[in-house]
Design an enzyme around this catalytic site. Structure first.
Site, mmCIF file in Angstrom:
data_model
loop_
_atom_site.group_PDB
_atom_site.id
_atom_site.type_symbol
_atom_site.label_atom_id
_atom_site.label_comp_id
_atom_site.label_asym_id
_atom_site.label_seq_id
_atom_site.Cartn_x
_atom_site.Cartn_y
_atom_site.Cartn_z
ATOM 1 N N ASP A 58 18.787 -26.634 3.992
ATOM 2 C CA ASP A 58 18.744 -28.112 3.975
ATOM 3 C C ASP A 58 19.104 -29.080 5.001
ATOM 4 O O ASP A 58 18.979 -30.374 4.908
ATOM 5 C CB ASP A 58 19.213 -28.531 2.561
ATOM 6 C CG ASP A 58 20.806 -28.314 2.087
ATOM 7 O OD1 ASP A 58 21.288 -27.874 3.471
ATOM 8 O OD2 ASP A 58 21.470 -28.541 1.313
ATOM 9 N N ASP A 97 17.387 -22.567 1.094
ATOM 10 C CA ASP A 97 18.569 -23.291 0.505
ATOM 11 C C ASP A 97 18.007 -24.107 -0.687
ATOM 12 O O ASP A 97 17.060 -24.429 -0.681
ATOM 13 C CB ASP A 97 19.103 -24.605 1.412
ATOM 14 C CG ASP A 97 20.479 -24.174 2.085
ATOM 15 O OD1 ASP A 97 21.069 -23.486 1.501
ATOM 16 O OD2 ASP A 97 20.659 -24.831 3.142
ATOM 17 N N GLU A 196 31.773 -21.974 5.845
ATOM 18 C CA GLU A 196 31.679 -23.161 6.987
ATOM 19 C C GLU A 196 32.805 -23.986 7.040
ATOM 20 O O GLU A 196 33.582 -24.286 6.225
ATOM 21 C CB GLU A 196 30.543 -23.919 6.305
ATOM 22 C CG GLU A 196 30.290 -25.247 7.399
ATOM 23 C CD GLU A 196 29.112 -25.848 7.104
ATOM 24 O OE1 GLU A 196 28.764 -26.688 7.746
ATOM 25 O OE2 GLU A 196 28.004 -25.478 6.087
#
Length: 297
Positions: A58, A97, A196
């Site tokens: 995304d 995503d 992340e």
């Protein structure tokens, strides 16, 4: 360095990357290479470069569609991008995503959305962010036969609630929370996880608790693979770059120079030159002039 996808038995072309192959790479200690792609040409580049997994992230909301965050992108917009990527490659595993707002409400909503990406766009798997209720969504998706990749740490869809785009797990308590979310997603049936913006030491401490492949982006070296955004690693996107981004090229400047050179040649009437046009026999050109003259045009 990760090996390229395994060649087919006849040697004609690499075999498509499967979930079993991703698991095998983790077991063998072979790094998994993942990159984002958002259109047909970027998918072709990813496949030609021999990456293992392609994520239609995304992040395309910002790098391709011009939004200021990932939040506004819609399911229909993400489907367009995913379909284009699917048409551009056959070998890497394709993960899409699920955009913000398309899976949080209920298990039924999550399954309906994910089925569109699998059936309409040809995705092999979908990715969802966070723990919490996302764990329930992951479990429901897996039960419905849809492979799921989880995502913990910095989760851009809800960055505002995390204090902005900042690393997660910088204290022992924060890191323990992230690890708990990762384990829950693993136990819900996720085939892999994205970590992340997590401190390297925290990632290293969590890794023994995880049996599924972990793909890092700003999570240090103690993971099973790495992912970067296509436009970041090629130096195409002009927005701010995260600390973990390494630019392997600076294509935006080259692209601007090339377009500017074209514009200059057009304005100076240097392009097109004779070699860029199509010929016509002299006799036919003369006949055309006569025909047009006779018609009064």
């Amino acid at each position: 360095m990760s090996a390229r996808p395994t060649p087919a038995e006849d040697g004609a072309a690499p075999a498509p990357v499967t979930f079993a192959e991703i698991a095998r790479r983790k077991a063998a200690g072979e790094p998994i290479v993942m990159v984002t792609a958002y259109d047909y040409p970027s998918a072709q580049v990813a496949e030609a470069a021999g990456v293992d997994v392609v994520l239609v992230g995304d992040s395309g909301a910002m790098t391709v569609l011009g939004y200021d965050s990932t939040v506004p992108v819609t399911v229909d917009e993400m489907l367009v991008l995913t379909k284009a990527v699917r048409r551009g490659m056959t070998v890497p595993l394709l993960v899409a995503d699920l955009p913000f707002g398309s899976y949080e409400v209920s298990d039924e909503q999550a399954i309906r959305t994910a089925l569109r990406f699998v059936k309409e766009a040809g995705a092999d798997a979908v990715k969802i962010e966070r723990g919490g209720t996302s764990v329930d969504r992951a479990r429901a998706l897996v039960a419905a036969g849809i492979p799921v990749m989880g995502h913990v740490g910095l989760t851009p869809q809800t960055a505002a609630t995390l204090g902005g785009y900042r690393s997660q797990g910088r204290t022992a308590d924060e890191a323990a929370r992230v690890c708990h979310e990762a384990i829950e997603l693993q136990d819900a049936g996720c085939f892999a996880l994205v970590f992340e913006a997590i401190p390297s030491a925290a990632t290293a401490a969590m890794r023994p608790s995880l049996r599924v492949p972990v793909i890092g982006i700003g999570a240090g070296p103690d993971v099973d693979g790495q992912v970067l955004v296509f436009h970041d690693l090629l130096g195409i996107y002009d927005g701010p770059a995260a600390r973990f981004v390494k630019r392997y090229a600076h294509l935006r400047g080259e692209m601007i120079d090339a377009v500017a050179a074209y514009a200059g040649e057009v304005r100076e009437r240097q392009y097109p030159a004779a070699e860029h046009g199509y010929g016509m026999p002299d006799a036919e050109a003369e006949r055309l002039r006569v025909l047009l003259a006779d018609s009064g045009r």
